[in-house]
Design an enzyme around this catalytic site. Structure first.
Site, short mmCIF file in Angstrom:
data_model
loop_
_atom_site.label_atom_id
_atom_site.label_comp_id
_atom_site.label_asym_id
_atom_site.label_seq_id
_atom_site.Cartn_x
_atom_site.Cartn_y
_atom_site.Cartn_z
CB CYS A 392 34.41 5.11 94.52
SG CYS A 392 35.00 3.67 95.40
CG HIS A 517 38.19 4.99 91.65
ND1 HIS A 517 37.96 6.22 92.23
CD2 HIS A 517 38.12 4.08 92.64
CE1 HIS A 517 37.77 6.06 93.53
NE2 HIS A 517 37.86 4.77 93.81
CD GLU A 519 38.61 8.42 89.46
OE1 GLU A 519 37.60 7.90 88.95
OE2 GLU A 519 38.84 8.40 90.69
N1 GLN Z 1 34.86 4.50 101.58
C1 GLN Z 1 34.22 3.74 100.54
C2 GLN Z 1 34.62 2.27 100.58
O1 GLN Z 1 35.60 1.91 101.16
C3 GLN Z 1 34.50 4.33 99.18
C4 GLN Z 1 35.95 4.28 98.77
C5 GLN Z 1 36.27 5.20 97.62
O2 GLN Z 1 35.50 6.11 97.30
N2 GLN Z 1 37.41 5.00 97.02
O3 GLN Z 1 33.97 1.45 100.02
#
Ligand code: GLN
Length: 547
Positions: A392, A517, A519
């Site tokens: 992410c 994600h 994970e």
């Molecule tokens: N801050 C970034 C976004 O909003 C990544 C978010 C995250 O890593 N969950 O896109």
């Protein structure tokens, strides 16, 4: 397998877990273990958590206060205990599996404003308790589970958890006593001076529960030392439970051993007899093999986790568990080196802090603080051919770093960190511009099509996948051509909205960034393919370094 309690309709049975004496005893692990023990007997289970706080969900809470936000398949932002439930039971959960007092009050107040109470006074009893009860029953109905396992957050006696305690007391009446049991988990402190475990705090905690009209069916004792016969007898006598309902819950070297210890204590059998379920032999072979492998690794590697909430490891709980799972697959103990990204000020510092790591992972996060150090870490991994996994934010960081240092797009950035950047390689989508912050996150499962021959495709052995998301910003498609002509490949694409989901460096041993994600979908006995391969690449690098 099903209990009948209303007009012959087949419905679920219920287990409620309350906590006493002190908090942080591992109710979540216990609830998850119970799920596994029943599932391993062929019972269809679902876990859920009640959190008595007033936030609607933990989505907006500071990770330092709350730890990780666990994302469900339908995009619910939930308590990290749901991650334990999923990892132990492998049952995907939904937003309704986490009820907060905030959610309960929100629906009651919405109903009140729209005239739903027809002029009646709205009160904690019966309206709040009824709302909680309807959520308990609905979880059974919507999932078709044989057994719903509910963990009540907090400790018995907390003011804010009272309506939840009253609701679960009433549920026993609604569903019948054979269909509902209460488990009370408390601490037996060990006093070194007299060399004894003490039962008095537990007795008081059970008394408090009795004061609310709840007689626990099982007393579960967290303790550092095994329970003696006389301790068990004392607990039985003063807490009104039989000897088979006193369960020792010792501290384990690994949380994954807890269900096996509880099974040895006879918990599975006791649960089946109390709930009138057939007690078949549990099939825990796969789980036992996973624990055995975890306890007997053949090698050890270090992965540097570069983030900004590293003092609280719970902030990256699922990432840490997924790395462990990847290690178990390769018979490797994965040691995580928690690195505060703000310490990585330049490449020399990166060499000093990351030089010994066999792999570097940059997990998710929000806000500008610490991102400069993450970019140095990504550059260090790229240039030194250290396996890199960006999740992410970690993927966005890899894109920005590459844009700046390889594509020579000076001051490239995400518009999250600098709205004035001349090259917003990570940006809001046009349909998000001007929308207020709340509600613009891309949450939950989305499809992703993988490029042929990519590392991602090799890992998944699939062409079309779904993964869970929680982010606001995206790879900016205006820069797609520049990247496609470079050595960074865009290897995953959401087909519905043409969004870039995965980037890779094909010429690098293993450099993958994902917008989602992974994970959350990893299991200790079924590691996520990307974590498996990332750890695999790190194991290879570490073996080469030693050769
Ligand atoms: N801050 C970034 C976004 O909003 C990544 C978010 C995250 O890593 N969950 O896109």
């Amino acid at each position: 397998m099903h209990g009948r309690y209303s007009g012959g309709i087949m419905k679920a049975k219920f287990i409620f877990i309350t906590g006493g004496v002190v908090s942080s005893l591992g109710k979540g692990i216990t609830a998850a273990s119970i799920g596994l023990l029943l599932k391993s007997r062929g019972v269809k289970v679902v876990n859920q958590k009640f959190d008595p706080y007033l936030n609607i969900d933990p989505g907006t809470m500071n990770p330092y206060q709350h730890g990780e936000v666990f994302v469900t398949v339908d995009g619910g932002e939930t308590d990290l205990d749901l991650g334990h439930y999923e990892r132990f039971t492998d049952v995907p959960l939904h937003r309704f599996n986490n009820t907060t007092a905030g959610k309960v009050y929100l629906s009651i107040l919405d109903r009140e404003r729209s005239g739903g109470y027809q002029g009646n006074t709205v009160q904690v009893i019966p309206h709040v308790t009824d709302e909680i009860k309807s959520r308990i029953l609905k979880t059974g109905e919507e999932t078709g589970a044989d057994v719903v396992i509910t963990e009540v957050g907090g400790t018995v006696g907390d003011i804010e958890s009272l309506p939840f305690i009253e609701a679960i007391r009433q549920i026993k009446y609604t569903v019948g006593k054979d269909n509902c049991i209460f488990i009370h988990l408390g601490l037996l402190p060990y006093l070194k001076e007299c060399g004894e475990l003490k039962t008095k705090p537990m007795q008081h905690s059970v008394k408090e529960l009795l004061g609310f009209g709840i007689q626990p069916d099982i007393i579960m004792c967290r303790s550092e030392k095994p329970l003696t016969k006389s301790i068990r007898e004392k607990l039985g006598l003063f807490c009104n439970v039989g000897q088979n309902a006193i369960i020792e819950n010792l501290s384990a070297k690994s949380i994954y051993e807890v269900p096996l210890m509880l099974e040895n204590e006879g918990l599975g059998k006791t649960l089946c007899s109390l709930l009138d379920l057939p007690n078949s032999e549990p099939d825990l072979a796969d789980w036992k093999e996973m624990v055995r492998r975890y306890y007997h690794p053949e090698k050890e590697i270090t992965i540097a986790l570069v983030g900004k909430y590293v003092e609280l490891h719970d902030a990256y709980l699922s990432v840490a568990e997924a790395l462990t799972a990847g290690g178990i697959h390769h018979s490797a103990r994965v040691k995580i080196d928690w690195i505060d990204s703000e310490r990585i000020t330049d490449l020399d510092k990166a060499e000093e802090l990351l030089g010994k790591a066999a792999g570097i992972i940059v997990p998710g996060g929000f806000g500008d603080r610490g991102t400069a150090g993450m970019m140095v870490a990504a550059r260090y991994a790229r240039e030194n051919k250290v396996p890199y996994f960006g999740i992410c934010l970690g993927m966005q960081i890899a894109v920005i770093e590459f844009a700046r240092n390889v594509l020579s797009l000076a001051d490239a950035n995400s518009s999250e960190f600098n709205q004035q950047t001349p090259h917003p390689v990570i940006d809001l989508m046009p349909d998000q511009q001007g929308v207020k912050l709340g509600g613009t996150l891309r949450l939950g499962e989305f499809r992703c099509v993988l490029a042929e021959g990519s590392k991602a495709e090799k890992a998944y052995r699939l062409h079309d996948i779904v993964e869970r998301h929680r982010h606001r910003y995206e790879f900016n498609n205006l820069y797609r051509d520049s990247f496609e002509q470079s050595e960074m490949a865009l290897t995953g694409r959401n087909p519905e909205r043409n969004l870039v989901e995965i980037v890779e460096l094909p010429a690098h041993p293993w450099f993958v960034g994902v917008q989602f994600h992974p994970e959350f979908a990893s299991r200790p006995n079924k590691p996520h393919p990307l974590f498996r391969d990332f750890v695999g690449a790190a194991v290879e690098k570490s073996a080469k370094a030693k050769a």
